[in-house]
Every structure is written in C-alpha cells, then in structure tokens.
Motif scaffolding. Sequence first.
Motif, short mmCIF file in Angstrom:
data_model
loop_
_atom_site.label_atom_id
_atom_site.label_comp_id
_atom_site.label_asym_id
_atom_site.label_seq_id
_atom_site.Cartn_x
_atom_site.Cartn_y
_atom_site.Cartn_z
N PRO A 66 -21.04 -0.10 -6.89
CA PRO A 66 -20.25 1.16 -6.25
C PRO A 66 -19.28 1.91 -7.22
O PRO A 66 -19.09 0.96 -8.08
N LYS A 67 -19.24 3.08 -7.03
CA LYS A 67 -18.53 4.04 -7.83
C LYS A 67 -17.25 4.57 -7.43
O LYS A 67 -16.42 4.75 -8.21
N ARG A 68 -17.26 4.59 -6.24
CA ARG A 68 -16.02 5.26 -5.56
C ARG A 68 -15.58 4.43 -4.15
O ARG A 68 -16.49 4.47 -3.39
N PHE A 69 -14.14 4.13 -3.85
CA PHE A 69 -14.07 3.47 -2.77
C PHE A 69 -12.77 4.49 -1.97
O PHE A 69 -12.07 4.83 -2.68
N LEU A 70 -12.84 4.22 -0.64
CA LEU A 70 -11.69 4.43 0.15
C LEU A 70 -10.62 3.18 0.07
O LEU A 70 -11.23 2.15 0.55
N VAL A 71 -9.68 3.21 -0.38
CA VAL A 71 -8.83 2.13 -0.41
C VAL A 71 -7.87 2.23 0.41
O VAL A 71 -6.98 3.15 0.50
N GLY A 102 -14.53 0.96 -13.86
CA GLY A 102 -15.22 2.56 -13.65
C GLY A 102 -15.16 2.81 -12.15
O GLY A 102 -16.01 4.02 -11.86
N ILE A 103 -14.37 2.32 -11.40
CA ILE A 103 -14.60 2.69 -10.00
C ILE A 103 -13.48 3.53 -9.78
O ILE A 103 -11.95 3.26 -10.00
N THR A 104 -13.55 4.70 -9.15
CA THR A 104 -12.44 5.64 -8.55
C THR A 104 -11.99 5.31 -7.33
O THR A 104 -12.99 5.15 -6.23
N CYS A 105 -10.67 5.37 -6.99
CA CYS A 105 -10.31 4.86 -5.82
C CYS A 105 -9.45 6.10 -5.19
O CYS A 105 -8.65 6.59 -5.70
N PHE A 139 -16.88 10.02 4.85
CA PHE A 139 -17.44 8.59 4.04
C PHE A 139 -18.67 9.01 3.37
O PHE A 139 -18.99 8.30 2.66
N SER A 140 -19.12 10.18 3.32
CA SER A 140 -20.37 10.59 2.27
C SER A 140 -19.86 10.71 1.00
O SER A 140 -20.35 10.64 -0.09
N THR A 141 -18.40 10.69 0.65
CA THR A 141 -17.75 10.74 -0.43
C THR A 141 -17.34 9.48 -1.29
O THR A 141 -17.07 9.34 -2.42
N VAL A 142 -17.76 8.48 -0.35
CA VAL A 142 -17.32 6.95 -0.93
C VAL A 142 -18.54 6.11 -0.97
O VAL A 142 -19.30 6.32 0.18
#
Length: 466
Positions: free
Chosen positions: A111-116, A142-145, A165-168
């Motif tokens: 995974p590269k991007r999370f909703l935290v 390297g994960i953007t949050c 959620f298409s962005t994460v």
Amino acid sequence: MRNVLIVDGKIAECTVSEQELRIVIQGRKPKESTIALDDVIVIEKNDVALNASTDQSKSAKPKWLGKVHYITRKKLIWKQATLCITGQVLECQQFISDLQLHFQKVCDLRPKRFLVLVNPISGGRYGQRNSKRILPMFERAGITCDVKVSERAKHFEEMVTEYDFSTVDGIVIFGGDGSFSEVLNRLLRISHDKAGANFNDINGPFIPCTIPMGIIPSGTGNGISSAEYGNYDVVTAALHIIKGNTCKIPLVADYSADELIGYGSVVTAYGLFGDIMYFTDQKRWMRRARYPVMSLYMIMLKTHRLFNAEITLTGSQLNQEDSEKEEKMDGEFSNVSFFPAEVFGQAKGTWMVIVFRQFSRLDFIRLMGKMVNREMLQEGEIPTITLRQPSRIRIKVKPKDLGDKNFLNYLMNIDGEIHTMKQADVTMTSLPNAVSVYSSLHLYPDSVSPPRTSTSAPSPDSAAGT
C-alpha cells in the motif's frame, strides 16, 4: 553477483536475489544469515557519500553508505532492525542499486496511501500518543497518510461516509475494538447502499466492503489486534500493515425486529456477557480497572440472571449440505455468545456458539481452562454448557420475561458495545470471509495467534486503552 562489503563493521560477502539478501560474515567460522526482501521496510542510500570520489581518505569516509531497515521476529513480536553497509564506494553503489531494484518489486505490491483515523481519547488517551510513534514508521516506509482525528462521538461514521476511498489503498485505525466496529459497520452499510441491497434484510445478499482495514491497538478491548497480529504491540501491528498482506475474517450479523442491529467481529453476546458490559459502563469512575473487576464480580460472585427463551440453531458453518438442519433448545438460559472457533482449537475463520444454562463457578473455570488450552469441549462434558457451529441462531424470549422490568433482555453486546433492541427477539448469522484486514500471520504457520476475544491491553507502552 557476490560483493565483499562491510556490514555492521564486519567484512561480509553479500548476494542479492529476487527473494532475499544473503550475508556471510567472514572469519574463522563464517556466519550466514538471510533477510527476505518481503521483510525489508526501506533501503536508505547515502547519496552524498556515493557521489563522492572513490579515493576518499580514510578519515573522510562516512560511517555508512547504505542502510537496510528490516523486520525481525521473536515468536509473535515483530521489531525493526538495521544493517549498516559500507566499503568501496563504487562497489557499494552497485550493490545498493541492485538491492533497490529487486526490492522495488516488493514495494510495488505494498500500500502507498492510507486514510488514518485517530481516536484521541481511546482508553487512557493513547490513540494520539501511539499515532505520534507509528506515523513516522509509515512515512519512512514510503506510505502517505491522510490523518483525521475524531472530535466527538460517532465522528468516524461521518468521516467515512463522506470520504473518497478511491484515493487510498486502505484504512488504519488508532483505537480499540469499538473504533474498529464503528468504522466497519458504517462501511458495510455504505457498500450495501451503493449496491442497492437492503442491509436490514436478513435473507438478502451480503455486500462486503472492498477496502482493507488495519488497527493499531489503542483501546481497552483489542481483540482484533490480538487475533490478527498475535499481541497488543503497536510496532508489531504497524509492521504487519506496512507489509500490506491481507486476510479475510468472519463477522456476525445481528438482527431484531426486521432491522440490522450491527456487525460483530470479536464477540457477540446476549444475556450475562451483555449484562457485564452494561453494568461495567456504569462504573466509568473505576477507569480501566472496571473491566476485570466487574467481570469477576458478575461471573464469580453475583447470582446469574436467567431468561426464559426458545433457541433455534439452523444450518452449519462447516457443511453446506446441513443448511436445513435445525436444533431447538427450550428453557432457562444465562447467556448465548458467538466466540471465534479457534478459541476451542477449531478452524480459524469460523464461529462457535456457546449456550449457557444455569452454570456453576466451577463450570465456568473448567470452560476457561478449555479455552486457554484451545481444547474442544466434548458433548456432555459440562452439562450446563453447549457448543455448536450453526450458521444462524435465533433467541426468542418468552412473554413472561418481557416488559420494562426485564429491560436487560432487550440489550445486545456487540464487540463490547451495548445496543438496545425493540424486541427481545434476536437472530445472529455468521458471515465467513466478510472483511479484509492487514495481517501476515497466516503466512507464518509456526506462529499461533490468540483468538479474537476482547481483553484489556497489558500496558500503555505496548497498547492503549479504550
């Protein structure tokens, strides 16, 4: 290609393949070790040093030219470790480039991007504290949050309702089982609405949410973390999430009066275990101590409340050919619960229904012994306790136990949260492989995780309270 480099201050022969980094420390007794590339977190390169002249003086050479951050395991506890690599600059440059090239194939699958989502008042207010500790780990990997902090009750529901959620790639929650349940239940309702399915229809199709979820244990109840990461350690949980592997876990859907009450992922209970949570919530002045104190008091010291009901068990989780199978129980009961079947040494991913009649303290201690040792309770071994694995169970309380004075019969415990029903008539349905969670335990057969039972976190340093 073999490279002779200096690893952690020792001369070593290093080779890299598609799957692993192999290191042989030179000496009278060579010592070999391997690191799976799937266990590498990130590779750092000292660009200043690698771009420098190859004839640097010894005093000018940096302490390291490359670093490999990777995962180590001791039973179920995962930690970070680091290899420092140096040596001839050109040779190091070539080796680190080769290593990064192979590792990139692993990174491409992560995974590269999370909703935290952070619950700042979770338990002893450790949600915020744990996020400050763990978010830098995600950044290094390297994960953007996209970090959002809850400001009020049910705020997570509002957040996920409006989110794109298409962005994460996934959701990470800093909280306990209650926070996980709040997000999960809202996501499943959204998935049903988008598919045009009625989540209140007990016989309708189940529409799973497709986005994976992970949790950093920050609650008093951390049953999900216990099951999927094997403990309450926040670093272990974070490393599982960084690796990005997922597995499917089962849920229990609870219905009453033609409406969905909620989905449970840890423990669903009606009767005594619901009463315990209700009265525990009245003792908030006791803070975290209220959970063990009230559980001990109500199970071991207080007289157990009984309710008159007809219980119908339908189908089987293990054999689809038994879908029409039906068993009825009638009389007085103290509790009915859905527990993870692995508690009794059965297949993970299924549920065990435990039906309690009027049981003694000794009966309960014997049952706990079975659960601790992961042993199946044999038919008739404890006459007051029955274990079954139906696909559905209905509890219908008889008229003489209805009315305002019997308000406890209208309460349902789903993952530690108390829900009030319109009728004392509830149906619980098992849903196998219902939601994806970040976990790699299933890839390590020697690791045995504890079951999904909601328990108090052991310490603020490893987990947080609700």
